[in-house]
Write a protein that holds these residues in place. Structure first.
Motif, PDB file in Angstrom:
ATOM      1  N   MET A 126       0.843  -1.182   0.000  1.00 53.77           N
ATOM      2  CA  MET A 126       0.000   0.000   0.000  1.00 53.77           C
ATOM      3  C   MET A 126       0.889   1.246   0.000  1.00 53.77           C
ATOM      4  O   MET A 126       1.889   1.310   0.690  1.00 53.77           O
ATOM      5  N   SER A 127       0.500   2.243  -0.762  1.00 53.72           N
ATOM      6  CA  SER A 127       1.235   3.496  -0.824  1.00 53.72           C
ATOM      7  C   SER A 127       1.006   4.311   0.439  1.00 53.72           C
ATOM      8  O   SER A 127       0.011   4.165   1.123  1.00 53.72           O
ATOM      9  N   THR A 128       1.942   5.182   0.710  1.00 55.56           N
ATOM     10  CA  THR A 128       1.803   6.072   1.853  1.00 55.56           C
ATOM     11  C   THR A 128       0.846   7.202   1.500  1.00 55.56           C
ATOM     12  O   THR A 128       0.899   7.777   0.421  1.00 55.56           O
ATOM     13  N   THR A 129      -0.046   7.520   2.428  1.00 54.06           N
ATOM     14  CA  THR A 129      -0.964   8.639   2.251  1.00 54.06           C
ATOM     15  C   THR A 129      -0.921   9.488   3.513  1.00 54.06           C
ATOM     16  O   THR A 129      -0.443   9.048   4.554  1.00 54.06           O
ATOM     17  N   LYS A 130      -1.406  10.707   3.411  1.00 58.10           N
ATOM     18  CA  LYS A 130      -1.504  11.565   4.588  1.00 58.10           C
ATOM     19  C   LYS A 130      -2.644  11.121   5.487  1.00 58.10           C
ATOM     20  O   LYS A 130      -2.637  11.389   6.679  1.00 58.10           O
ATOM     21  N   LEU A 131      -3.634  10.448   4.903  1.00 61.64           N
ATOM     22  CA  LEU A 131      -4.717   9.848   5.679  1.00 61.64           C
ATOM     23  C   LEU A 131      -4.346   8.382   5.893  1.00 61.64           C
ATOM     24  O   LEU A 131      -3.963   7.706   4.957  1.00 61.64           O
ATOM     25  N   GLU A 132      -4.509   7.916   7.110  1.00 61.58           N
ATOM     26  CA  GLU A 132      -4.174   6.522   7.386  1.00 61.58           C
ATOM     27  C   GLU A 132      -5.261   5.591   6.838  1.00 61.58           C
ATOM     28  O   GLU A 132      -6.420   5.680   7.232  1.00 61.58           O
ATOM     29  N   ASN A 133      -4.870   4.717   5.908  1.00 64.20           N
ATOM     30  CA  ASN A 133      -5.739   3.665   5.373  1.00 64.20           C
ATOM     31  C   ASN A 133      -7.153   4.167   5.028  1.00 64.20           C
ATOM     32  O   ASN A 133      -8.143   3.603   5.489  1.00 64.20           O
ATOM     33  N   PRO A 134      -7.281   5.206   4.200  1.00 62.40           N
ATOM     34  CA  PRO A 134      -8.625   5.725   3.908  1.00 62.40           C
ATOM     35  C   PRO A 134      -9.397   4.811   2.955  1.00 62.40           C
ATOM     36  O   PRO A 134      -8.861   4.316   1.974  1.00 62.40           O
ATOM     37  N   ALA A 135     -10.653   4.585   3.267  1.00 55.75           N
ATOM     38  CA  ALA A 135     -11.521   3.807   2.383  1.00 55.75           C
ATOM     39  C   ALA A 135     -12.347   4.752   1.519  1.00 55.75           C
ATOM     40  O   ALA A 135     -12.790   5.806   1.983  1.00 55.75           O
ATOM     41  N   LEU A 136     -12.542   4.358   0.275  1.00 54.83           N
ATOM     42  CA  LEU A 136     -13.432   5.085  -0.627  1.00 54.83           C
ATOM     43  C   LEU A 136     -14.761   4.333  -0.671  1.00 54.83           C
ATOM     44  O   LEU A 136     -14.793   3.131  -0.952  1.00 54.83           O
ATOM     45  N   ILE A 137     -15.838   5.040  -0.360  1.00 56.24           N
ATOM     46  CA  ILE A 137     -17.172   4.451  -0.402  1.00 56.24           C
ATOM     47  C   ILE A 137     -17.949   5.131  -1.523  1.00 56.24           C
ATOM     48  O   ILE A 137     -18.227   6.328  -1.456  1.00 56.24           O
ATOM     49  N   LEU A 138     -18.242   4.368  -2.562  1.00 59.44           N
ATOM     50  CA  LEU A 138     -18.984   4.869  -3.723  1.00 59.44           C
ATOM     51  C   LEU A 138     -20.439   4.429  -3.565  1.00 59.44           C
ATOM     52  O   LEU A 138     -20.741   3.241  -3.623  1.00 59.44           O
ATOM     53  N   ILE A 139     -21.317   5.380  -3.355  1.00 64.00           N
ATOM     54  CA  ILE A 139     -22.708   5.070  -3.034  1.00 64.00           C
ATOM     55  C   ILE A 139     -23.619   5.201  -4.252  1.00 64.00           C
ATOM     56  O   ILE A 139     -23.729   6.279  -4.851  1.00 64.00           O
ATOM     57  N   ASP A 140     -24.222   4.090  -4.619  1.00 63.96           N
ATOM     58  CA  ASP A 140     -25.337   4.050  -5.583  1.00 63.96           C
ATOM     59  C   ASP A 140     -25.046   4.737  -6.917  1.00 63.96           C
ATOM     60  O   ASP A 140     -25.940   5.379  -7.494  1.00 63.96           O
ATOM     61  N   ILE A 141     -23.858   4.595  -7.437  1.00 58.36           N
ATOM     62  CA  ILE A 141     -23.574   5.184  -8.755  1.00 58.36           C
ATOM     63  C   ILE A 141     -24.031   4.156  -9.792  1.00 58.36           C
ATOM     64  O   ILE A 141     -23.253   3.389 -10.337  1.00 58.36           O
ATOM     65  N   GLN A 142     -25.340   4.177 -10.020  1.00 54.31           N
ATOM     66  CA  GLN A 142     -26.019   3.160 -10.813  1.00 54.31           C
ATOM     67  C   GLN A 142     -26.694   3.773 -12.039  1.00 54.31           C
ATOM     68  O   GLN A 142     -27.007   4.964 -12.065  1.00 54.31           O
ATOM     69  N   LYS A 143     -26.924   2.942 -13.046  1.00 51.79           N
ATOM     70  CA  LYS A 143     -27.467   3.399 -14.328  1.00 51.79           C
ATOM     71  C   LYS A 143     -28.851   4.030 -14.185  1.00 51.79           C
ATOM     72  O   LYS A 143     -29.212   4.909 -14.963  1.00 51.79           O
ATOM     73  N   GLY A 144     -29.618   3.601 -13.220  1.00 49.08           N
ATOM     74  CA  GLY A 144     -30.953   4.154 -13.034  1.00 49.08           C
ATOM     75  C   GLY A 144     -30.962   5.650 -12.778  1.00 49.08           C
ATOM     76  O   GLY A 144     -31.963   6.322 -13.042  1.00 49.08           O
ATOM     77  N   PHE A 145     -29.860   6.188 -12.297  1.00 48.83           N
ATOM     78  CA  PHE A 145     -29.805   7.629 -12.024  1.00 48.83           C
ATOM     79  C   PHE A 145     -29.569   8.461 -13.280  1.00 48.83           C
ATOM     80  O   PHE A 145     -29.596   9.686 -13.227  1.00 48.83           O
ATOM     81  N   HIS A 146     -29.376   7.804 -14.418  1.00 53.04           N
ATOM     82  CA  HIS A 146     -29.319   8.536 -15.692  1.00 53.04           C
ATOM     83  C   HIS A 146     -30.710   9.042 -16.088  1.00 53.04           C
ATOM     84  O   HIS A 146     -30.829   9.978 -16.879  1.00 53.04           O
ATOM     85  N   ASP A 147     -31.766   8.439 -15.546  1.00 52.11           N
ATOM     86  CA  ASP A 147     -33.136   8.820 -15.864  1.00 52.11           C
ATOM     87  C   ASP A 147     -33.551  10.001 -14.983  1.00 52.11           C
ATOM     88  O   ASP A 147     -34.224   9.837 -13.964  1.00 52.11           O
ATOM     89  N   VAL A 148     -33.135  11.177 -15.388  1.00 55.45           N
ATOM     90  CA  VAL A 148     -33.337  12.386 -14.582  1.00 55.45           C
ATOM     91  C   VAL A 148     -34.822  12.661 -14.339  1.00 55.45           C
ATOM     92  O   VAL A 148     -35.211  13.048 -13.237  1.00 55.45           O
ATOM     93  N   ALA A 149     -35.650  12.428 -15.330  1.00 51.62           N
ATOM     94  CA  ALA A 149     -37.093  12.681 -15.176  1.00 51.62           C
ATOM     95  C   ALA A 149     -37.685  11.813 -14.065  1.00 51.62           C
ATOM     96  O   ALA A 149     -38.536  12.276 -13.306  1.00 51.62           O
TER      97      ALA A 149
END
Length: 189
Positions: free
Chosen positions: A1-24
């Motif tokens: 693992m690379s060194t970061t200024k934040l210790e072991n940060p996790a990225l949480i990607l919430i609900d980036i799903q195709k259904g959200f392309h339907d803006v209407a």
């Protein structure tokens, strides 16, 4: 693992799903059109540094929902599609912590810093962030990697997606999380 200024940060990607392309379907207008692109940029950084990644997928229990597992709208958007071996957390409520093993996975990996991106700012991003703060994690919500849609008020008044977004972020900032930009996070990861 690379060194970061934040210790072991996790990225949480919430609900980036195709259904959200339907803006209407979601309200007729949306803010932060580049939120998925910003999320993808952060995802690539996390992948390159071999940092923990959690893809959250809303699996609505309503069979008529665009986000039900039987509908193509449930699929992750291609720009952030999980790679083999990356953790997928399936949920059917607003919080990624309810009815899932997300907290257990985070705790078992000794993660204390959570970077949160995704859709929508005022629903699943907000609810997950509030719980993260209450659990004692240090949470960062990325303002330009989150987005939402127009909403109707109780009396039928129209509220713009940008107003809803800014209000949701203001409610989270310095209470449950630090609201920052993707550029800020890039500097400390």
């Amino acid at each position: 693992m690379s060194t970061t200024k934040l210790e072991n940060p996790a990225l949480i990607l919430i609900d980036i799903q195709k259904g959200f392309h339907d803006v209407a379907y979601w309200g007729g207008d949306r803010n932060n059109i580049k939120a998925e692109e910003k999320s993808s940029e952060l995802l690539e950084i996390w992948r390159s540094k071999k940092l923990p990644i959690f893809h959250v997928q809303h699996c609505s229990s309503n069979p008529n929902s665009i986000l039900n597992e039987t509908n193509s709208g449930n699929e992750f958007q291609d720009i952030v599609k999980p790679l083999e071996g990356e953790t997928i957390i399936k949920k059917n409520v607003n919080s990624a912590f309810i009815g899932t093993n997300l907290k257990e996975l985070i705790d078992n990996a000794a993660i204390t810093n959570l970077v949160i991106v995704g859709l929508t700012t005022d629903h699943c991003v907000s609810t997950t962030t509030r719980m993260a703060g209450n659990f004692g994690y240090t949470a960062y919500v990325i303002s330009d990697a989150t987005a939402t849609f127009n909403k109707k008020g109780l009396n039928g008044e129209e509220f713009s997606a940008e107003l809803i977004h800014q209000t949701a972020l203001a409610s989270l900032n310095e209470e449950f999380a630090q609201v920052v930009t993707s550029d800020f996070i890039k500097e400390i990861v």
